[in-house]
Design a protein around this motif. Structure first.
Motif, short mmCIF file in Angstrom:
data_model
loop_
_atom_site.label_atom_id
_atom_site.label_comp_id
_atom_site.label_asym_id
_atom_site.label_seq_id
_atom_site.Cartn_x
_atom_site.Cartn_y
_atom_site.Cartn_z
N SER A 107 47.82 51.31 32.01
CA SER A 107 48.40 51.30 33.36
C SER A 107 47.45 50.63 34.34
CB SER A 107 48.70 52.73 33.82
OG SER A 107 47.52 53.51 33.83
N GLY A 108 48.02 50.05 35.37
CA GLY A 108 47.23 49.46 36.44
C GLY A 108 46.49 48.20 36.04
N LEU A 109 46.99 47.45 35.05
CA LEU A 109 46.29 46.27 34.56
C LEU A 109 46.36 45.14 35.60
CD1 LEU A 109 44.85 44.98 32.07
CD2 LEU A 109 47.10 44.17 31.36
N PHE A 110 45.21 44.57 35.94
CA PHE A 110 45.18 43.48 36.92
C PHE A 110 44.03 42.53 36.60
CE2 PHE A 110 42.11 46.46 38.71
CZ PHE A 110 41.09 45.63 39.16
N VAL A 111 44.11 41.34 37.18
CA VAL A 111 43.01 40.38 37.16
C VAL A 111 42.86 39.85 38.58
CG1 VAL A 111 44.48 38.43 36.52
CG2 VAL A 111 42.02 38.34 36.04
N ARG A 112 41.63 39.65 39.00
CA ARG A 112 41.42 39.06 40.31
C ARG A 112 40.19 38.16 40.29
NH1 ARG A 112 38.91 43.15 44.76
NH2 ARG A 112 37.20 44.05 43.53
N VAL A 113 40.19 37.19 41.20
CA VAL A 113 39.10 36.22 41.30
C VAL A 113 38.38 36.45 42.62
CG1 VAL A 113 38.48 33.78 41.35
CG2 VAL A 113 40.40 34.55 39.93
N LEU A 114 37.06 36.60 42.56
CA LEU A 114 36.25 36.86 43.75
C LEU A 114 35.18 35.79 43.91
CD1 LEU A 114 35.50 40.66 43.13
CD2 LEU A 114 37.40 39.71 44.42
N ASP A 115 34.84 35.47 45.15
CA ASP A 115 33.68 34.65 45.41
C ASP A 115 32.44 35.45 44.99
OD1 ASP A 115 31.28 33.92 47.23
OD2 ASP A 115 32.61 32.20 47.46
N ALA A 116 31.61 34.88 44.13
CA ALA A 116 30.48 35.63 43.56
C ALA A 116 29.46 36.02 44.62
CB ALA A 116 29.81 34.80 42.47
N ARG A 117 29.36 35.26 45.70
CA ARG A 117 28.36 35.57 46.73
C ARG A 117 28.89 36.53 47.78
NH1 ARG A 117 25.04 29.93 47.99
NH2 ARG A 117 24.20 29.65 45.87
N SER A 118 30.05 36.21 48.35
CA SER A 118 30.56 37.02 49.45
C SER A 118 31.39 38.20 48.98
CB SER A 118 31.42 36.15 50.38
OG SER A 118 32.62 35.75 49.73
N GLY A 119 31.94 38.13 47.76
CA GLY A 119 32.83 39.17 47.28
C GLY A 119 34.24 39.05 47.78
N ALA A 120 34.54 37.99 48.54
CA ALA A 120 35.89 37.80 49.07
C ALA A 120 36.86 37.52 47.94
CB ALA A 120 35.89 36.66 50.08
N GLU A 121 38.04 38.13 48.01
CA GLU A 121 39.05 37.96 46.97
C GLU A 121 39.84 36.68 47.21
OE1 GLU A 121 41.43 41.40 45.32
OE2 GLU A 121 43.05 40.24 46.25
N THR A 122 39.88 35.81 46.18
CA THR A 122 40.64 34.56 46.25
C THR A 122 42.05 34.75 45.70
OG1 THR A 122 38.63 33.25 46.01
CG2 THR A 122 40.71 32.15 45.47
N ALA A 123 42.19 35.52 44.63
CA ALA A 123 43.49 35.68 43.99
C ALA A 123 43.54 37.01 43.25
CB ALA A 123 43.75 34.53 43.02
N ARG A 124 44.76 37.55 43.11
CA ARG A 124 44.96 38.77 42.33
C ARG A 124 46.35 38.74 41.68
NH1 ARG A 124 43.31 44.67 42.78
NH2 ARG A 124 44.97 45.80 41.71
N PHE A 125 46.38 39.14 40.41
CA PHE A 125 47.64 39.21 39.68
C PHE A 125 47.71 40.55 38.97
CE2 PHE A 125 49.71 38.39 35.43
CZ PHE A 125 51.02 38.46 35.91
N ASP A 126 48.78 41.31 39.23
CA ASP A 126 49.00 42.60 38.59
C ASP A 126 50.05 42.43 37.49
OD1 ASP A 126 47.64 44.92 40.36
OD2 ASP A 126 48.30 43.28 41.65
N ALA A 127 49.67 42.77 36.25
CA ALA A 127 50.58 42.66 35.11
C ALA A 127 51.35 43.96 34.99
CB ALA A 127 49.81 42.36 33.84
N THR A 128 52.68 43.90 35.15
CA THR A 128 53.49 45.13 35.18
C THR A 128 54.57 45.18 34.10
OG1 THR A 128 55.00 44.08 36.78
CG2 THR A 128 53.15 45.36 37.67
N ASP A 129 54.67 44.12 33.28
CA ASP A 129 55.78 44.07 32.33
C ASP A 129 55.34 44.12 30.88
OD1 ASP A 129 54.56 41.63 32.32
OD2 ASP A 129 56.41 40.44 32.49
N ALA A 130 54.13 44.63 30.60
CA ALA A 130 53.65 44.70 29.22
C ALA A 130 54.36 45.81 28.46
CB ALA A 130 52.14 44.93 29.20
N THR A 131 54.56 45.60 27.16
CA THR A 131 55.21 46.62 26.32
C THR A 131 54.39 46.82 25.04
OG1 THR A 131 56.65 44.88 25.40
CG2 THR A 131 57.51 46.18 27.25
N THR A 132 54.71 46.05 23.99
CA THR A 132 54.07 46.27 22.69
C THR A 132 52.94 45.29 22.41
OG1 THR A 132 55.69 44.80 21.60
CG2 THR A 132 56.23 47.14 21.73
#
Length: 414
Positions: A107-132
């Protein structure tokens, strides 16, 4: 920035952290994160282009598996990518995950991209349709017209990490049938001229996690009877729990903690001692005790952590080895820390011991006991946290717990 499957966004940062997270909980399967570096043909150039727990740094240094940490009620694993250092031949860095269950159970599976220095989030994708699915490509960093973008992918595989890796050109180490007995060779042709080179060693995807239910494994039965075995220890700071280990004066700052990876050793001839950084007792790989510590990382700045090397060419001379770790400075207990010790034998899968269950004010953690039992070398999970009695040194606490019977006196690394 939240994304839909298939969407893409520019990535302006030269160095990013790609974080993949999920919620932990009873019955939730474990998840492992990996990265694959692909050419324009959508394939790796070699197995070196696969970055995962058993191959954590790409040869270019541009992509790194940076381990995991607890984040509230969840778990986060991080892939560090220096986009400016990715070789020109590489057009895509795929971020994938695999699990020993199915992603329908995660549950709650996600991926996100952050600036390594500032920590600012560039992108986020939440995977909600996984099954088997047992493996998942969450997203990819890809190069277009000299600039980098991130795409939310969300593609699942029912064949696990091995199937995913094979699709991208990775050579997977499958169990091989026993070789047929060699045919007799006439004496006059036994000398080979220019023998063919040995095939590249395939990537090992499997690993063994020692648990309370399955606490031991035989190195001998795995065929690991010669060569060097590396013992690596990595740490992350846990969210301080409620109770005596709470935020404030006692909260742990990982950058302040000096941990000493150590080993009590005993040989079959009765000699015994310790390998640790204090008094520069780093041991020796080629001479007794056949155990050597590579260096003392006092700040946590080393990406590779501290490593013990054990010479299995002399396994018959080893009676027992206790691998443990002590907090030299910066914290009073392992309750604010979470660690993973990984043994990398020369043959067979890596062996993992997790240190994430400390609930007492303990500065000493026993990791694993390696014993010679009737000529068979057995690794046994300890994951035991030791309390100090008055007047007892930290290393001495491990001695007392396991009956090494050594004499101790005060010493320091300074």
């Amino acid at each position: 920035m939240s994304m839909r499957k298939g969407a893409n966004v520019p990535v302006p940062s030269a160095t990013v952290r790609v974080e993949l997270g999920w919620r932990a909980g009873p019955g939730a399967p474990d998840v492992d994160v990996s990265a694959l570096l692909l050419t324009a043909a959508g394939k790796v150039r070699s197995d070196d282009d696969f970055v995962f727990y058993n191959q954590p740094v790409h040869p270019s240094g541009a992509v790194r598996h940076e381990g995991r940490r607890q984040d509230g009620t969840g778990v986060v694993e991080t892939i560090g990518v220096t986009l400016s250092g990715v070789e020109e031949e590489i057009g895509t860095v795929v971020v994938a995950a695999s699990t020993d269950g199915t992603f329908g159970q995660v549950s709650g599976l996600f991926v996100r991209v952050l600036d390594a220095r500032s920590g600012a989030e560039t992108a986020r994708f939440d995977a909600t349709d996984a099954t088997t699915e047992t493996a998942f490509v969450l997203g990819e960093l890809y190069r277009r017209a000299g600039a980098w973008k991130f795409r939310a992918v969300g593609q699942g595989y029912a064949s696990g990490l091995a199937g995913l890796a094979t699709d991208f050109g990775i050579t997977v180490d499958d169990p091989a049938p026993a070789p047929a007995p060699p045919r007799p060779v006439p004496v006059q042709v036994q000398r080979a001229v220019n023998p063919p080179p040995a095939p590249a060693r395939p990537v090992r995807l499997s690993k063994i996690t020692l648990t309370k239910a399955a606490p031991a494994v035989s190195l001998t039965k795995q065929g690991a009877t010669s060569g060097g075995m590396r013992v690596n220890l990595t740490w992350s700071a846990a969210v301080p729990p409620r109770g005596w280990m709470r935020k404030g004066q006692d909260a742990v700052r990982l950058e302040d903690v000096d941990l000493d990876l150590s080993c009590l050793w005993e040989l079959r001839n009765g000699t015994k001692g310790i390998v640790h950084p204090i008094d520069n007792q780093f041991g020796s790989f080629h001479q007794p005790p056949y155990v050597q510590l590579d260096h003392d990382d006092r700040t946590g700045a080393s990406e590779a952590g501290e490593n013990l090397m054990i010479n299995l060419d002399h396994a018959a001379e080893i009676e027992r080895l206790l691998v443990f770790v002590v907090i030299y400075a910066g914290a009073t207990s392992f309750a604010g820390l979470q660690g993973v010790a990984t043994l990398h034998p020369p043959v067979g899968p890596p062996i993992e011991v997790r240190l994430d269950e400390c609930t007492v004010p303990s500065p000493v953690a026993a990791i694993a006991l390696i014993e010679n039992v009737g000529g068979e070398l057995i690794v046994r999970r300890e994951a035991k946290y030791l309390l100090l009695a008055p007047g007892v040194f930290k290393q001495q606490a491990a001695d007392i717990e396991y009956g090494w019977g050594m004499s101790w006196q005060s010493a320091s690394k300074d």
